[in-house]
Write a protein that holds these residues in place. Structure first.
Motif, PDB file in Angstrom:
ATOM      1  N   LEU A 156     -60.972  45.262  32.577  1.00 30.51           N
ATOM      2  CA  LEU A 156     -59.873  45.668  31.705  1.00 30.51           C
ATOM      3  C   LEU A 156     -58.534  45.598  32.422  1.00 30.51           C
ATOM      4  O   LEU A 156     -57.484  45.470  31.791  1.00 30.51           O
ATOM      5  CB  LEU A 156     -60.114  47.091  31.186  1.00 30.51           C
ATOM      6  CG  LEU A 156     -61.354  47.290  30.308  1.00 30.51           C
ATOM      7  CD1 LEU A 156     -61.515  48.761  29.939  1.00 30.51           C
ATOM      8  CD2 LEU A 156     -61.254  46.435  29.045  1.00 30.51           C
ATOM      9  N   LEU A 157     -58.590  45.684  33.769  1.00 32.26           N
ATOM     10  CA  LEU A 157     -57.357  45.624  34.559  1.00 32.26           C
ATOM     11  C   LEU A 157     -56.959  44.201  34.919  1.00 32.26           C
ATOM     12  O   LEU A 157     -55.854  43.973  35.409  1.00 32.26           O
ATOM     13  CB  LEU A 157     -57.509  46.434  35.847  1.00 32.26           C
ATOM     14  CG  LEU A 157     -57.446  47.965  35.728  1.00 32.26           C
ATOM     15  CD1 LEU A 157     -57.717  48.589  37.089  1.00 32.26           C
ATOM     16  CD2 LEU A 157     -56.102  48.412  35.197  1.00 32.26           C
ATOM     17  N   ALA A 158     -57.870  43.245  34.697  1.00 30.99           N
ATOM     18  CA  ALA A 158     -57.618  41.864  35.119  1.00 30.99           C
ATOM     19  C   ALA A 158     -56.315  41.291  34.561  1.00 30.99           C
ATOM     20  O   ALA A 158     -55.510  40.719  35.317  1.00 30.99           O
ATOM     21  CB  ALA A 158     -58.797  40.977  34.740  1.00 30.99           C
ATOM     22  N   PRO A 159     -56.033  41.414  33.239  1.00 31.90           N
ATOM     23  CA  PRO A 159     -54.770  40.872  32.725  1.00 31.90           C
ATOM     24  C   PRO A 159     -53.550  41.530  33.354  1.00 31.90           C
ATOM     25  O   PRO A 159     -52.537  40.874  33.610  1.00 31.90           O
ATOM     26  CB  PRO A 159     -54.843  41.179  31.219  1.00 31.90           C
ATOM     27  CG  PRO A 159     -56.288  41.375  30.932  1.00 31.90           C
ATOM     28  CD  PRO A 159     -56.858  41.983  32.169  1.00 31.90           C
ATOM     29  N   PHE A 160     -53.664  42.828  33.626  1.00 32.54           N
ATOM     30  CA  PHE A 160     -52.546  43.535  34.252  1.00 32.54           C
ATOM     31  C   PHE A 160     -52.368  43.104  35.705  1.00 32.54           C
ATOM     32  O   PHE A 160     -51.248  43.069  36.221  1.00 32.54           O
ATOM     33  CB  PHE A 160     -52.781  45.049  34.172  1.00 32.54           C
ATOM     34  CG  PHE A 160     -52.843  45.585  32.779  1.00 32.54           C
ATOM     35  CD1 PHE A 160     -51.686  45.800  32.046  1.00 32.54           C
ATOM     36  CD2 PHE A 160     -54.063  45.854  32.186  1.00 32.54           C
ATOM     37  CE1 PHE A 160     -51.743  46.285  30.752  1.00 32.54           C
ATOM     38  CE2 PHE A 160     -54.132  46.341  30.892  1.00 32.54           C
ATOM     39  CZ  PHE A 160     -52.960  46.555  30.173  1.00 32.54           C
ATOM     40  N   SER A 161     -53.476  42.766  36.365  1.00 31.13           N
ATOM     41  CA  SER A 161     -53.382  42.279  37.742  1.00 31.13           C
ATOM     42  C   SER A 161     -52.659  40.937  37.797  1.00 31.13           C
ATOM     43  O   SER A 161     -51.886  40.669  38.727  1.00 31.13           O
ATOM     44  CB  SER A 161     -54.787  42.142  38.346  1.00 31.13           C
ATOM     45  OG  SER A 161     -55.402  43.394  38.468  1.00 31.13           O
ATOM     46  N   ILE A 162     -52.905  40.095  36.806  1.00 33.28           N
ATOM     47  CA  ILE A 162     -52.186  38.816  36.728  1.00 33.28           C
ATOM     48  C   ILE A 162     -50.691  39.074  36.576  1.00 33.28           C
ATOM     49  O   ILE A 162     -49.858  38.447  37.237  1.00 33.28           O
ATOM     50  CB  ILE A 162     -52.715  37.976  35.548  1.00 33.28           C
ATOM     51  CG1 ILE A 162     -54.177  37.573  35.805  1.00 33.28           C
ATOM     52  CG2 ILE A 162     -51.851  36.729  35.350  1.00 33.28           C
ATOM     53  CD1 ILE A 162     -54.841  36.892  34.626  1.00 33.28           C
ATOM     54  N   LEU A 163     -50.353  40.036  35.697  1.00 34.51           N
ATOM     55  CA  LEU A 163     -48.943  40.404  35.521  1.00 34.51           C
ATOM     56  C   LEU A 163     -48.357  40.916  36.826  1.00 34.51           C
ATOM     57  O   LEU A 163     -47.226  40.561  37.201  1.00 34.51           O
ATOM     58  CB  LEU A 163     -48.829  41.468  34.428  1.00 34.51           C
ATOM     59  CG  LEU A 163     -47.433  42.076  34.215  1.00 34.51           C
ATOM     60  CD1 LEU A 163     -46.451  40.996  33.755  1.00 34.51           C
ATOM     61  CD2 LEU A 163     -47.496  43.212  33.201  1.00 34.51           C
ATOM     62  N   ALA A 164     -49.124  41.744  37.542  1.00 33.15           N
ATOM     63  CA  ALA A 164     -48.649  42.289  38.822  1.00 33.15           C
ATOM     64  C   ALA A 164     -48.396  41.177  39.829  1.00 33.15           C
ATOM     65  O   ALA A 164     -47.413  41.221  40.587  1.00 33.15           O
ATOM     66  CB  ALA A 164     -49.670  43.286  39.369  1.00 33.15           C
ATOM     67  N   ASN A 165     -49.261  40.154  39.853  1.00 29.61           N
ATOM     68  CA  ASN A 165     -49.066  39.025  40.774  1.00 29.61           C
ATOM     69  C   ASN A 165     -47.796  38.256  40.450  1.00 29.61           C
ATOM     70  O   ASN A 165     -47.041  37.855  41.348  1.00 29.61           O
ATOM     71  CB  ASN A 165     -50.264  38.085  40.704  1.00 29.61           C
ATOM     72  CG  ASN A 165     -51.512  38.683  41.320  1.00 29.61           C
ATOM     73  OD1 ASN A 165     -51.423  39.598  42.141  1.00 29.61           O
ATOM     74  ND2 ASN A 165     -52.669  38.200  40.923  1.00 29.61           N
ATOM     75  N   ILE A 166     -47.531  38.053  39.163  1.00 36.84           N
ATOM     76  CA  ILE A 166     -46.316  37.345  38.740  1.00 36.84           C
ATOM     77  C   ILE A 166     -45.082  38.144  39.144  1.00 36.84           C
ATOM     78  O   ILE A 166     -44.115  37.597  39.687  1.00 36.84           O
ATOM     79  CB  ILE A 166     -46.339  37.104  37.220  1.00 36.84           C
ATOM     80  CG1 ILE A 166     -47.478  36.150  36.848  1.00 36.84           C
ATOM     81  CG2 ILE A 166     -45.000  36.533  36.750  1.00 36.84           C
ATOM     82  CD1 ILE A 166     -47.696  36.001  35.362  1.00 36.84           C
ATOM     83  N   ILE A 167     -45.124  39.461  38.908  1.00 45.73           N
ATOM     84  CA  ILE A 167     -43.995  40.324  39.277  1.00 45.73           C
ATOM     85  C   ILE A 167     -43.749  40.274  40.780  1.00 45.73           C
ATOM     86  O   ILE A 167     -42.600  40.203  41.241  1.00 45.73           O
ATOM     87  CB  ILE A 167     -44.263  41.777  38.828  1.00 45.73           C
ATOM     88  CG1 ILE A 167     -44.242  41.875  37.299  1.00 45.73           C
ATOM     89  CG2 ILE A 167     -43.220  42.725  39.421  1.00 45.73           C
ATOM     90  CD1 ILE A 167     -44.675  43.232  36.770  1.00 45.73           C
ATOM     91  N   THR A 168     -44.850  40.299  41.548  1.00 43.10           N
ATOM     92  CA  THR A 168     -44.721  40.269  43.007  1.00 43.10           C
ATOM     93  C   THR A 168     -44.034  38.994  43.482  1.00 43.10           C
ATOM     94  O   THR A 168     -43.134  39.036  44.339  1.00 43.10           O
ATOM     95  CB  THR A 168     -46.111  40.387  43.664  1.00 43.10           C
ATOM     96  OG1 THR A 168     -46.728  41.610  43.251  1.00 43.10           O
ATOM     97  CG2 THR A 168     -46.001  40.368  45.170  1.00 43.10           C
TER      98      THR A 168
END
Length: 469
Positions: free
Chosen positions: A207-219
């Motif tokens: 469930l966190l996978a899509p948010f992790s992708i967002l976090a990588n983009i933000i980083t």
């Protein structure tokens, strides 16, 4: 990292408990079974991985696991070490971390081969290594998994504390622009308490996978903006001291070790590769990944310190011109990325504690009560990290303390112990170079743990006594 905590299931042609196998196995030849028959057992061929990762995917995960809040603290670390000393030392620490990761992965492979099991967790590796090693360590074997779990839990909880302080400080930095009366850091931490509880209560990491992708983009975007700011108005390079004070070096060491060492990530990634033999090759995933990570950290530390000098903060984002909308957006965005990562980092200590200590004592408890107690454990972990963060809201020093105390053991001393024991006595004994090399690494780890932890705790005590935080 979460995969490190999975219960060990021996896989292969000889499904015996690894502890029993370690007693029966003929240690004279890693290719022999207990019956003395030569066996070309390869642990890599017996791993059952549900979704194995390619070399490229593993490299991406390695970079993601290494590039966290530590990178934003590197410029302050360079202030402690001095510019030239920081550049040279960071490269050397990068080499040391990479070498120790090679040592750990190779030693685990040797033990798996001897025991005829597909893989070993870090705590199990320490236990079996002590059983295989010199007689003086065998009595310590029953306590080795507990000690290893202690350091793993302390490390992961320490990361969570760092994340809480980071998010709180950055929110306060932005919030003070829009409030006539600045609020305290503790209030900003309390504001985000419920969101942190909610994210750690997500048990399904998918469930966190899509948010992790967002976090990588933000980083990635954040690093770009950091470069935009630090390349402006650079002063003369010679204005920065080449070497810092010796008393500050342990603090630099702890921060850099926290930033570069990723022992938990490495074990999990190597265990889940489709082609694990490519992990340790000269131009394999580990070397390429760590070279890139070290170059990025050296670049960030050097340029950040060059740009801001003695005014550098514990996180370089606090040096951004806060009245600019771009700076505010980036600071808030990166705080969101770190918040998402809290759910992943907090998952690890919860799983270690629940799987190894709590679940075993609740075999007769119904599922609803089990779920209740597991959620309670998750909430208690969040409370602990917030209490520590509010008690010691010193981002840079907390990073140094966690790095020195945990990673000197997990990343340097323990891999050396495992290698020495895995090769005992045929290739590692007082007459071999390997033995004394491992002894040297153990000494380095102990000194790093002792000196770094003492320096960080002393500096924290001074800051708290003077109210300078």
């Amino acid at each position: 990292m979460a995969q490190e905590t999975l219960k060990l299931e021996p896989i292969g042609t000889n499904n015996k408990d690894p502890t029993e196998a370690s007693v029966l196995l003929d240690k004279g030849d890693p290719n022999k079974t207990e019956k003395g028959v030569v066996d070309d057992y390869d642990p890599h061929l017996h791993r059952e991985v549900e979704s194995p990762t390619t070399n490229a995917e593993t490299l991406i995960h390695l970079l993601k696991g290494c590039l966290g809040t530590g990178i934003l603290a590197m410029p302050e670390a360079f202030k402690l070490s001095g510019m030239i000393n920081g550049i040279i030392s960071t490269f050397l620490i990068g080499v040391l971390c990479t070498y120790c990761l090679h040592v750990l992965v190779k030693a685990q492979y040797i033990m798996c081969k001897k025991l005829r099991v597909a893989l070993l967790t870090y705590p199990d590796s320490m236990k079996i290594a002590c059983e295989m090693g010199p007689p003086c360590l065998r009595g310590f074997a029953p306590y080795a998994p507990g000690l290893t779990n202690f350091f793993l839990i302390f490390y992961q909880m320490g990361i969570c504390c760092v994340y809480v302080v980071f998010v709180g400080k950055n929110l306060k930095y932005v919030g003070d622009v829009y409030t006539s009366q600045p609020l305290s850091l503790i209030i900003y931490m309390l504001i985000v308490f419920i969101p942190f509880v909610l994210i750690i209560c997500i048990k399904n990491l998918k469930l966190l996978a899509p948010f992790s992708i967002l976090a990588n983009i933000i980083t990635l975007v954040t690093f770009g903006v950091v470069c935009y700011y630090i390349f402006q108005n650079l002063e003369s390079f010679s204005d920065r001291p080449s070497v810092g004070y010796l008393v500050d070096y342990p603090l630099y060491f702890g921060t850099t070790l926290f930033s570069l060492q990723a022992v938990g990530v490495v074990i999990a990634l190597e265990n889940n590769m489709a082609t694990p033999k490519n992990f340790r090759q000269p131009f394999g995933v580990l070397n390429v990944g760590m070279i890139l990570v070290t170059l990025i950290y050296v670049g960030m530390g050097m340029m950040g310190y060059w740009r801001y000098g003695e005014k550098i903060e514990s996180s370089i984002t606090i040096n951004f011109p806060i009245k600019e909308i771009l700076a505010q957006v980036i600071i808030i965005s990166y705080s969101i990325a770190i918040y998402i990562s809290y759910g992943l980092q907090g998952y690890v200590p919860v799983q270690i504690m629940w799987s190894n200590y709590f679940a075993k004592r609740m075999e007769n408890v119904n599922e609803k009560k089990k779920a209740f107690y597991e959620y309670l454990l998750r909430i208690v972990c969040v409370i602990i990290t917030f209490v520590l963060a509010m008690t010691v809201p010193l981002l840079g020093l907390f990073i140094s303390l966690v790095g020195s105390f945990c990673l000197s053991a997990l990343g340097i001393a323990f891999p050396a112990i495992i290698e020495m024991c895995a090769n005992w006595p045929e290739n590692s004994n007082p007459r071999t170079l390997l033995f004394w090399k491992d002894i040297l690494l153990i000494v380095v780890g102990v000194i790093g743990l002792s000196a770094g932890s003492y320096s960080a705790i002393y500096a924290i005590a001074q800051k708290l006594a003077t109210g300078d935080f």
